[in-house]
Scaffold this active site. Structure first.
Site, PDB file in Angstrom:
ATOM      1  N   ALA A  86       0.814  -1.221   0.000  1.00 58.74           N
ATOM      2  CA  ALA A  86       0.000   0.000   0.000  1.00 58.74           C
ATOM      3  C   ALA A  86       0.842   1.263   0.000  1.00 58.74           C
ATOM      4  CB  ALA A  86      -0.939  -0.002   1.202  1.00 58.74           C
ATOM      5  N   LEU A 129       4.214   3.840   0.959  1.00 57.39           N
ATOM      6  CA  LEU A 129       5.074   4.248   2.074  1.00 57.39           C
ATOM      7  C   LEU A 129       4.366   4.068   3.408  1.00 57.39           C
ATOM      8  CD1 LEU A 129       6.543   7.653   0.805  1.00 57.39           C
ATOM      9  CD2 LEU A 129       7.796   5.505   1.055  1.00 57.39           C
ATOM     10  N   LEU A 151       3.373   5.942   6.044  1.00 55.54           N
ATOM     11  CA  LEU A 151       3.236   7.388   6.223  1.00 55.54           C
ATOM     12  C   LEU A 151       3.481   7.807   7.668  1.00 55.54           C
ATOM     13  CD1 LEU A 151       0.230   8.189   3.873  1.00 55.54           C
ATOM     14  CD2 LEU A 151       2.690   8.374   3.429  1.00 55.54           C
ATOM     15  N   GLU A 174       5.407   1.610  -7.579  1.00 54.47           N
ATOM     16  CA  GLU A 174       6.770   1.873  -8.038  1.00 54.47           C
ATOM     17  C   GLU A 174       7.630   0.607  -7.967  1.00 54.47           C
ATOM     18  OE1 GLU A 174       7.743   6.445  -7.149  1.00 54.47           O
ATOM     19  OE2 GLU A 174       6.991   5.382  -5.394  1.00 54.47           O
ATOM     20  N   GLU A 178      -0.189  10.334  -3.931  1.00 53.07           N
ATOM     21  CA  GLU A 178       0.773  11.206  -3.255  1.00 53.07           C
ATOM     22  C   GLU A 178       0.298  12.652  -3.177  1.00 53.07           C
ATOM     23  OE1 GLU A 178       3.234   7.656  -4.422  1.00 53.07           O
ATOM     24  OE2 GLU A 178       1.567   8.787  -5.276  1.00 53.07           O
ATOM     25  N   ARG A 219      -1.730  13.522  -0.350  1.00 47.26           N
ATOM     26  CA  ARG A 219      -1.010  13.485   0.937  1.00 47.26           C
ATOM     27  C   ARG A 219      -0.005  14.628   1.046  1.00 47.26           C
ATOM     28  NH1 ARG A 219      -4.694  10.374   0.690  1.00 47.26           N
ATOM     29  NH2 ARG A 219      -4.523   8.101   0.550  1.00 47.26           N
TER      30      ARG A 219
END
Length: 267
Positions: free
Chosen positions: A60, A62, A64, A114, A134, A137
């Site tokens: 899923a 990074l 966070l 990625e 991203e 966020r």
């Protein structure tokens, strides 16, 4: 080694697992570095490799919470010397010596996408969904996505994914070139291993040439690319080449069969 990634060898196929199902296999910098180390190890010990996620999700993105902690500590405000950790790790997958196949289930989001984009072959099952959230966020892709994902889907589609945060289904991902294979739920890992075993039968130098040659051709002009192709084709002949050609001419090698068309299986 942490307990968050696993590594096994099954008959010359390396199996690398992201083992953090309670966090939907979210990645930290330490995990990125370890993934790169395992990819390098796989290149030395196997003929092909498969990357998969434990539990319901591939990855899923990074962690966070880890990013927030670094922000509060001021880590992200400090100058970075040297290459970004995920860039180093993913180059070992994208431009290593063996083919990598990713088995994609559930969330394939942000850094998870990625990772998948750094593999040469991508298999998604019906549960997989893809997104680059991203922008929502307040951050930007930072693990090679602006290069690898954009080359797969094109500028307009990646811009759409990032600006809107839209999620793509496995079927949409197939038709937008994010994945090459779409299988029914629960079959991604088996299909990825099957493909890894298939490509592992190629001559190793041929696999290496495909991995490194095709990606570089994309960066060249038309004439330069044809010149490069000539050099690569003439220098990719290995000690196995004559024997493989002879096996074909003497009808000892398997012949290609006409495929039965199934649009849900591959692009």
């Amino acid at each position: 080694m942490t307990s968050l990634l696993t590594y096994d060898i099954d008959d010359k196929i390396a199996l690398i697992g992201i083992n953090r199902p309670g966090k939907r296999n979210a990645m930290t910098d330490d995990m990125f570095a370890e993934l790169g180390d395992l990819a390098e190890r796989a290149s030395e010990e196997s003929s092909a490799a498969v990357i998969f996620g434990f539990g319901d999700h591939f990855c899923a993105g990074l962690d966070l919470a880890d990013v927030m902690h670094k922000m509060s500590d001021g880590d992200l405000a400090r100058p970075v010397i040297g290459r970004h950790v995920p860039h180093v790790a993913f180059d070992k997958i994208a431009r290593g010596t063996i083919p990598f196949v990713s088995a994609l289930t559930g969330a394939v989001i942000g850094a998870g996408l990625e990772i998948a984009a750094s593999t040469q072959l991508r298999v998604a099952d019906d549960t997989a969904f893809f997104a680059l959230p991203e922008a929502q966020r307040g951050i930007f892709v930072g693990a090679g996505g602006s290069v690898r994902v954009q080359r797969l889907v094109g500028n307009a589609r990646m811009t759409d994914m990032m600006l809107t945060g839209r999620a793509l289904s496995a079927d949409e991902a197939l038709h937008q070139n994010l994945v090459q294979y779409h299988v029914s739920a629960g079959n991604a890992l088996d299909e990825a291993i099957r493909l890894a075993r298939q490509v592992a039968t190629n001559a190793p130098v041929t696999n290496w040439t495909i991995i490194h040659g095709l990606s570089r051709v994309n960066d060249m002009s038309y004439d330069d690319a044809l010149f490069f192709e000539t050099l690569v084709a003439r220098n990719s002949v290995s000690g196995q080449s004559e024997g493989r050609l002879r096996a074909f001419v003497e009808k000892r090698a398997p012949r290609l069969e006409r495929p039965s068309f199934d649009a849900t299986q591959q692009s």
